[in-house]
Design an enzyme around this catalytic site. Structure first.
Site, mmCIF file in Angstrom:
data_model
loop_
_atom_site.group_PDB
_atom_site.id
_atom_site.type_symbol
_atom_site.label_atom_id
_atom_site.label_comp_id
_atom_site.label_asym_id
_atom_site.label_seq_id
_atom_site.Cartn_x
_atom_site.Cartn_y
_atom_site.Cartn_z
ATOM 1 C CD GLU A 55 14.675 20.727 68.778
ATOM 2 O OE1 GLU A 55 14.219 21.791 68.348
ATOM 3 O OE2 GLU A 55 14.804 19.693 68.087
ATOM 4 C CB CYS A 78 10.069 23.296 64.744
ATOM 5 S SG CYS A 78 9.499 21.815 65.594
ATOM 6 C CB ALA A 164 40.011 9.946 30.600
ATOM 7 C CB ALA A 165 44.897 7.793 29.572
ATOM 8 C CD1 TRP A 172 40.776 1.837 40.253
ATOM 9 C CD2 TRP A 172 39.236 3.450 40.416
ATOM 10 N NE1 TRP A 172 39.571 1.230 40.455
ATOM 11 C CE2 TRP A 172 38.603 2.211 40.553
ATOM 12 C CE3 TRP A 172 38.477 4.609 40.480
ATOM 13 C CZ2 TRP A 172 37.246 2.102 40.761
ATOM 14 C CZ3 TRP A 172 37.133 4.505 40.678
ATOM 15 C CH2 TRP A 172 36.529 3.258 40.819
ATOM 16 C CB THR A 198 29.533 9.577 33.220
ATOM 17 O OG1 THR A 198 30.124 10.862 33.008
ATOM 18 C CG2 THR A 198 30.229 8.889 34.367
ATOM 19 N NE ARG A 209 31.027 0.465 45.790
ATOM 20 C CZ ARG A 209 30.813 1.347 44.816
ATOM 21 N NH1 ARG A 209 29.580 1.699 44.508
ATOM 22 N NH2 ARG A 209 31.827 1.881 44.157
ATOM 23 N N PRO A 272 33.098 16.219 31.607
ATOM 24 C CG PRO A 272 35.153 16.322 30.533
ATOM 25 C CD PRO A 272 34.068 15.364 30.903
ATOM 26 C CG LEU A 274 25.943 17.200 33.809
ATOM 27 C CD1 LEU A 274 24.843 18.046 33.189
ATOM 28 C CD2 LEU A 274 25.390 15.814 34.183
#
Length: 341
Positions: A55, A78, A164-165, A172, A198, A209, A272, A274
């Site tokens: 404001e 406020c 993941a593989a 990626w 991780t 970024r 997985p 967490l």
């Protein structure tokens, strides 16, 4: 000419410019219209410029033209003296004739602004586009209502739900556009939460970024949960942002930290184990699922076993939106919301 509804949508849109840079305060947008419907001032809340409220920024932009004008803003002004004086007094002093706001201020410390303005003879209306604006400001509103930060889970998977593989590699899975979208998501949060597993496996930086929004610098805190030590030289220990290591798996301890820091919103980017802990505890508000049209098979699912024994115990979510990311190499972004209990 700008009508009131268009002005509120403009206020809602510019309020988003403060995402990630207002905690512990809400995001707020404000627009000032002249008697003829001309937009003569606007502003949004952020930490720069001494943390001026939306404001006040809009009133300063309008200057003397604010006298007799209409103030349209996303949150009730406020009525308390914190780090800045009450916005109600600035509105009254500027000679504003009418105030239209969308969402009432649920913070008992700051509430009462509408009544103060009415006492001063200013016409006040509320509730315009309330559902729409409340969703934009959902993080702060959830924190005020629930005494905990709004919690976003982010997952990047294949079509069959793998992260993941079989050999453990994961960079990626999704495309460049999806990764850019994640940086935008990070910029809207006050902290990024991950696990030691991780950090050890992927050595992520967990920073923002390539995101610019009014030249703000987005440096959400990085929280690592787990009892294992963080390896020396890990990217997450660099000086690009604050890093906090919670040497436990306690979600309650995380919430205590969030309350201490005043965070509005946290982003969970974890493995997985967490991720499943947040799901099992029903301690999440939304899930951003980035999905590549790829099949990997194997054992690396994005969720583990969180003890759902039958269909009646399943975790349901509401599909809020979908988005295709990329041109040739397309990914799908699903934005899902937790079902209210």
């Amino acid at each position: 000419m700008v009508d009131i509804q268009t002005a509120m949508r403009r206020a809602d849109e510019i309020s988003k410019l403060g995402l990630g840079v207002t905690a512990p305060n809400p995001i707020v947008g404000a627009v000032i219209l002249s008697d003829s419907g001309e937009l003569i001032g606007e502003g949004f809340h952020h930490r720069e410029d001494g943390g001026k409220h939306a404001e006040v920024v809009a009133l300063q932009a309008a200057g003397a033209k604010a006298n007799g004008a209409t103030l349209v803003l996303t949150l009730e002004p406020c009525n308390h003296h914190g780090k800045t004086p009450p916005c109600t007094e600035a509105i009254i002093k500027a000679g504003i004739k009418k105030v239209v706001y969308s969402v009432s201020d649920l913070n008992p410390k700051a509430a009462g602004g509408a009544n103060r303005l009415r006492e001063a003879g200013i016409e006040v209306e509320s509730g315009l586009l309330e559902e729409e604006v409340s969703f934009t400001n959902r993080a702060w509103l959830t924190k005020i209502k629930s005494d905990r930060p709004y919690t976003t889970l982010k997952v990047a998977t294949t079509l069959d739900g793998k992260v993941a593989a079989s050999d453990g590699t994961s960079k990626w899975i999704t495309n460049e556009g999806a990764r850019k979208s994640v940086h935008e998501l990070r910029s809207e949060c006050d902290a990024i939460v991950t696990g030691t597993g991780t950090v050890i496996a992927d050595d992520p930086a967990m920073t923002v970024r390539g995101v610019e929004r009014r030249n703000f610098e987005f440096r959400p805190a990085r929280v690592v949960m787990g009892k294992r030590a963080i390896p020396a030289g890990s990217k997450i220990l660099d000086e690009s942002a604050t890093t906090i290591h919670l040497e436990s798996h306690s979600l309650s301890q995380l919430l205590e930290l969030a309350e201490e820091k005043g965070w509005n919103r946290i982003l969970v980017e974890a493995g997985p184990k967490l991720t499943s802990a947040f799901l099992k505890a029903e301690l999440f508000d939304e899930l951003f699922l980035y999905q590549a049209p790829t099949l990997l098979g194997g054992r690396f699912d994005f969720v583990g076993d969180f003890e759902v024994r039958n269909l009646s115990e399943r975790v349901d979510l509401n599909l809020h939106s979908t988005k295709i990311i990329g041109d040739y190499e397309k990914n799908l972004l699903l934005h899902l919301l937790a079902v209210s209990k």
